[in-house]
Design a protein around this motif. Structure first.
Motif, PDB file in Angstrom:
ATOM      1  N   ARG A 188      36.618  68.347  38.771  1.00  0.00           N
ATOM      2  CA  ARG A 188      38.211  68.701  38.284  1.00  0.00           C
ATOM      3  C   ARG A 188      38.184  67.079  38.691  1.00  0.00           C
ATOM      4  O   ARG A 188      39.496  66.710  37.840  1.00  0.00           O
ATOM      5  N   GLY A 189      38.071  66.698  40.114  1.00  0.00           N
ATOM      6  CA  GLY A 189      38.516  64.778  40.386  1.00  0.00           C
ATOM      7  C   GLY A 189      38.123  64.052  39.185  1.00  0.00           C
ATOM      8  O   GLY A 189      38.871  62.628  38.955  1.00  0.00           O
ATOM      9  N   LEU A 190      37.007  64.555  39.006  1.00  0.00           N
ATOM     10  CA  LEU A 190      36.479  63.377  38.327  1.00  0.00           C
ATOM     11  C   LEU A 190      36.695  63.667  36.647  1.00  0.00           C
ATOM     12  O   LEU A 190      36.522  62.863  36.150  1.00  0.00           O
ATOM     13  N   ALA A 191      37.338  64.460  36.035  1.00  0.00           N
ATOM     14  CA  ALA A 191      37.958  65.578  35.122  1.00  0.00           C
ATOM     15  C   ALA A 191      39.536  64.275  34.594  1.00  0.00           C
ATOM     16  O   ALA A 191      39.727  63.597  34.125  1.00  0.00           O
ATOM     17  N   ASP A 192      39.346  63.915  35.962  1.00  0.00           N
ATOM     18  CA  ASP A 192      41.081  63.557  35.877  1.00  0.00           C
ATOM     19  C   ASP A 192      41.033  62.034  36.250  1.00  0.00           C
ATOM     20  O   ASP A 192      41.637  61.239  36.053  1.00  0.00           O
ATOM     21  N   LEU A 193      39.763  61.142  36.422  1.00  0.00           N
ATOM     22  CA  LEU A 193      39.315  60.202  37.226  1.00  0.00           C
ATOM     23  C   LEU A 193      39.328  59.519  35.585  1.00  0.00           C
ATOM     24  O   LEU A 193      38.939  58.746  35.123  1.00  0.00           O
ATOM     25  N   GLU A 194      37.883  60.623  34.516  1.00  0.00           N
ATOM     26  CA  GLU A 194      38.050  60.327  33.564  1.00  0.00           C
ATOM     27  C   GLU A 194      39.091  60.488  32.274  1.00  0.00           C
ATOM     28  O   GLU A 194      39.111  59.224  31.632  1.00  0.00           O
ATOM     29  N   ALA A 195      40.389  60.569  32.525  1.00  0.00           N
ATOM     30  CA  ALA A 195      41.499  60.894  32.217  1.00  0.00           C
ATOM     31  C   ALA A 195      42.146  60.245  32.174  1.00  0.00           C
ATOM     32  O   ALA A 195      43.422  59.975  32.269  1.00  0.00           O
ATOM     33  N   LYS A 197      43.895  59.752  35.215  1.00  0.00           N
ATOM     34  CA  LYS A 197      45.092  59.667  35.989  1.00  0.00           C
ATOM     35  C   LYS A 197      45.192  58.702  37.801  1.00  0.00           C
ATOM     36  O   LYS A 197      43.810  58.612  38.067  1.00  0.00           O
ATOM     37  N   SER A 198      46.191  58.855  38.054  1.00  0.00           N
ATOM     38  CA  SER A 198      46.935  58.206  39.058  1.00  0.00           C
ATOM     39  C   SER A 198      46.738  58.931  40.520  1.00  0.00           C
ATOM     40  O   SER A 198      47.389  60.138  40.499  1.00  0.00           O
ATOM     41  N   ASN A 199      46.583  58.883  41.752  1.00  0.00           N
ATOM     42  CA  ASN A 199      46.405  59.701  42.746  1.00  0.00           C
ATOM     43  C   ASN A 199      45.957  60.526  43.000  1.00  0.00           C
ATOM     44  O   ASN A 199      46.448  62.222  43.705  1.00  0.00           O
ATOM     45  N   VAL A 200      44.405  60.647  42.507  1.00  0.00           N
ATOM     46  CA  VAL A 200      43.821  61.506  42.407  1.00  0.00           C
ATOM     47  C   VAL A 200      43.185  61.907  43.578  1.00  0.00           C
ATOM     48  O   VAL A 200      42.470  60.694  44.526  1.00  0.00           O
ATOM     49  N   ARG A 201      43.000  62.618  44.702  1.00  0.00           N
ATOM     50  CA  ARG A 201      42.264  62.848  45.530  1.00  0.00           C
ATOM     51  C   ARG A 201      41.582  64.275  45.575  1.00  0.00           C
ATOM     52  O   ARG A 201      42.781  65.215  45.455  1.00  0.00           O
ATOM     53  N   ILE A 202      40.182  64.488  46.787  1.00  0.00           N
ATOM     54  CA  ILE A 202      39.654  66.159  46.256  1.00  0.00           C
ATOM     55  C   ILE A 202      39.687  66.008  47.691  1.00  0.00           C
ATOM     56  O   ILE A 202      39.199  65.528  48.484  1.00  0.00           O
ATOM     57  N   GLU A 203      39.873  67.488  47.745  1.00  0.00           N
ATOM     58  CA  GLU A 203      40.202  68.292  49.571  1.00  0.00           C
ATOM     59  C   GLU A 203      38.107  67.988  49.837  1.00  0.00           C
ATOM     60  O   GLU A 203      38.063  68.620  48.899  1.00  0.00           O
ATOM     61  N   GLN A 204      38.654  67.636  51.096  1.00  0.00           N
ATOM     62  CA  GLN A 204      37.049  67.526  51.835  1.00  0.00           C
ATOM     63  C   GLN A 204      36.525  68.927  52.203  1.00  0.00           C
ATOM     64  O   GLN A 204      37.473  69.207  53.231  1.00  0.00           O
ATOM     65  N   ARG A 205      35.739  69.698  52.053  1.00  0.00           N
ATOM     66  CA  ARG A 205      35.737  70.931  52.207  1.00  0.00           C
ATOM     67  C   ARG A 205      34.796  71.111  52.061  1.00  0.00           C
ATOM     68  O   ARG A 205      33.530  70.101  51.450  1.00  0.00           O
ATOM     69  N   GLY A 206      33.833  72.869  52.905  1.00  0.00           N
ATOM     70  CA  GLY A 206      31.976  72.228  52.039  1.00  0.00           C
ATOM     71  C   GLY A 206      30.923  72.069  53.703  1.00  0.00           C
ATOM     72  O   GLY A 206      31.825  71.547  54.648  1.00  0.00           O
ATOM     73  N   ALA A 207      29.843  72.066  53.327  1.00  0.00           N
ATOM     74  CA  ALA A 207      28.980  71.154  53.853  1.00  0.00           C
ATOM     75  C   ALA A 207      28.987  69.572  53.637  1.00  0.00           C
ATOM     76  O   ALA A 207      29.772  69.049  53.453  1.00  0.00           O
ATOM     77  N   SER A 208      28.386  69.209  54.814  1.00  0.00           N
ATOM     78  CA  SER A 208      28.654  67.619  55.464  1.00  0.00           C
ATOM     79  C   SER A 208      27.887  67.207  53.635  1.00  0.00           C
ATOM     80  O   SER A 208      29.314  66.289  53.585  1.00  0.00           O
ATOM     81  N   GLU A 209      26.955  67.035  53.256  1.00  0.00           N
ATOM     82  CA  GLU A 209      26.994  66.540  51.797  1.00  0.00           C
ATOM     83  C   GLU A 209      28.073  66.160  50.575  1.00  0.00           C
ATOM     84  O   GLU A 209      28.756  65.762  49.913  1.00  0.00           O
TER      85      GLU A 209
END
Length: 502
Positions: A188-195, A197-209
């Motif tokens: 979703r973040g990459l799709a928003d960047l492609e569109a 959009k501004s102030n796109v932030r992705i929640e940091q969760r899951g594995a370290s990678e």
């Protein structure tokens, strides 16, 4: 061809490994079933023979052994793993071993019996008591009981393994689904960047990678937002510059061209009136003509100056060297207190128009800053052919000051300039074979003034220089000279079809 998702691939891979592990375990159990059954048959036959021999030996002292022998024959039918047959003394044949599935025929599948392939074993024991032949006892191995045990083990192992595999597969699918959930946020973040959009932030969760990827994308989004803001600010500034320039041209035309045109028109009217008079006054006519000529000359100089600001005539007609010489001459006329020098050791007439115009604008803006801000007594301009310098990140020209919205020139240039001079490109060039093989036009403007401040605001002129140089994929740097003053150095790559003759 449709590609499987990562979740499906991991699930199929884990399921395949578990199924293969189960199959290997079953194969190992089946392979060991044959030797196990044969060893059990041999032991059973041997123990039964010992039992029969012992019983016959115990009847040797009996006066009437026949009743005891019959009871013994009846007890032999209760033995497991063997079939015992009593043959009369006149029976010379050997009883054929019964098929392994003869007893409890439906309990073990025939394919499993054929797969194990355990042949029955027959052993004949003669019954001789006190020299009297009472017949023979045939001991025939019967592995059905052992086959049932092995089949039961295999069935339970397969059933338990299937249940455990199903439970593990369900847990793995749930774990994989939970572990790969951050992919949805990244998508979703990459799709928003492609569109855009501004102030796109992705929640940091899951594995370290995933956290590292999310942090990198957030940094990219922040940089893109900053670039967008900078571009909007730059566009606004450029629009204001264009408007200011138009106003300045309009003001020059109104303040200078207007009176000249009015003077010319008044002179023409006066000449018309004089020509209508029968008594021509030569002195008045000459005076009026001189006035018209002076106004025309002033108007011509005004237009020449405006054209020089918009498109230098010497540059378009004679090339970069003559354009720079004309620029320096115009400054020397207006500011004779500053000594200017120009060094062009090579023929610059082969330059294409974009490169030549960019070089001219860099020199023009640099000299403008020298006269406006440097308080210098001398300045030097050098333009020559060379190779593109490999500039290290410490020599970055325009860096963003994160603490405020203003663009600043990297202060590291000042520290680097104290350690090594910046008067020529060779001092900033790093050993890079690719850069050394790229021909370039090298531009350098130095002065002995007060030098550039540590944290200056980039003016529209400096921003314009940067945009022009970067549009040609060139490099530009601004820094203090060790001996004082400012040095502006730019490198513009030359088109491959240009042949540079030093």
């Amino acid at each position: 061809m449709r590609c499987l998702s990562l979740k499906s691939e991991l699930s199929w891979l884990i399921g395949l490994v578990m199924v293969v592990t189960l199959a290997i375990n079953l194969c190992v159990l089946v392979v060991h079933a044959g030797p196990r059954i044969r060893a059990e048959d041999e032991t059973s036959v041997h123990l039964t023979r010992e039992l029969v021999v012992t019983a016959i030996g115990s009847l040797q002292e009996t006066s009437d052994p026949l009743p005891a022998l019959n009871r013994f024959y009846e007890s032999l039918g209760k033995l497991r793993h063997v079939d015992v047959k009593v043959m009369s003394s006149g029976d010379t044949g050997v009883p054929a071993p019964g098929h392994a599935g003869a007893r409890n025929q439906g309990s073990v599948p025939g394919w499993f019996v054929d797969l194990v392939h355990t042949p029955a074993r027959t052993l004949i024991v003669p019954v001789i008591i006190k020299g009297i032949d009472y017949g023979r006892i045939a001991i025939v191995s019967n592995p059905v009981d052992e086959l049932e045990e092995v089949w039961s083990d295999v069935s339970w192992l397969a059933l338990m393994s299937l249940l455990i595999t199903s439970v593990i597969m369900g847990a793995v699918l749930l774990l994989v689904r939970q572990s790969l959930k951050p992919f949805e946020g990244l998508k979703r973040g990459l799709a928003d960047l492609e569109a855009g959009k501004s102030n796109v932030r992705i929640e940091q969760r899951g594995a370290s990678e995933f956290r590292a990827i999310s942090a990198a994308l957030n940094s990219l989004a922040q940089t893109l937002d900053h670039v967008k803001t900078e571009n909007r600010s730059l566009v606004d500034r450029l629009i204001r510059v264009q408007d200011d320039e138009r106003k300045e041209i309009a003001r020059d035309l109104h303040d200078e061209a207007g009176p000249c045109l009015f003077s010319i028109r008044a002179g023409v009217v006066a000449l018309i009136e004089l020509s209508a008079d029968a008594n021509l006054d030569a002195e008045k006519i000459q005076k009026t003509c001189n006035s018209v000529n002076q106004a025309s000359e002033v108007l011509q100089n005004l237009f020449r100056a405006l054209l020089g600001r918009l498109a230098p005539r010497e540059l378009t007609e004679f090339g970069l060297r003559e354009g720079l010489m004309g620029l320096i001459k115009s400054w020397q006329v207006s500011r004779s207190d500053v000594t200017l020098s120009l060094a062009c050791p090579h023929d610059l007439s082969i330059l294409d128009e974009p490169t030549a115009l960019t070089a001219f604008r860099v020199v023009q803006e640099s000299l403008t800053n020298v006269f406006r801000h440097a308080h210098a007594a001398a300045a030097r301009v050098r333009v020559e052919f060379g190779s593109m310098p490999a500039v290290s990140p410490d020599h970055a020209v325009f860096e963003r000051n994160r603490s405020n919205a203003d663009n600043v020139i990297d202060s590291k240039l000042e520290r680097d300039s104290r350690e090594k001079p910046t008067s020529t490109f060779s001092h900033r060039a790093l050993p890079d074979q690719e850069a050394e093989d790229t021909p370039a036009l090298l531009i350098e403007i130095e002065d002995d003034g007060v030098g550039i401040s540590e944290h200056p605001k980039l003016s529209l002129g400096l921003l314009g220089m940067r945009e022009r140089v970067q549009a040609l994929e060139g490099t530009i740097s601004i820094g203090k000279r060790p001996e004082g003053g400012t040095c502006v150095a730019a490198a513009l790559p030359l088109p491959k079809d240009n042949e540079v003759d030093p």
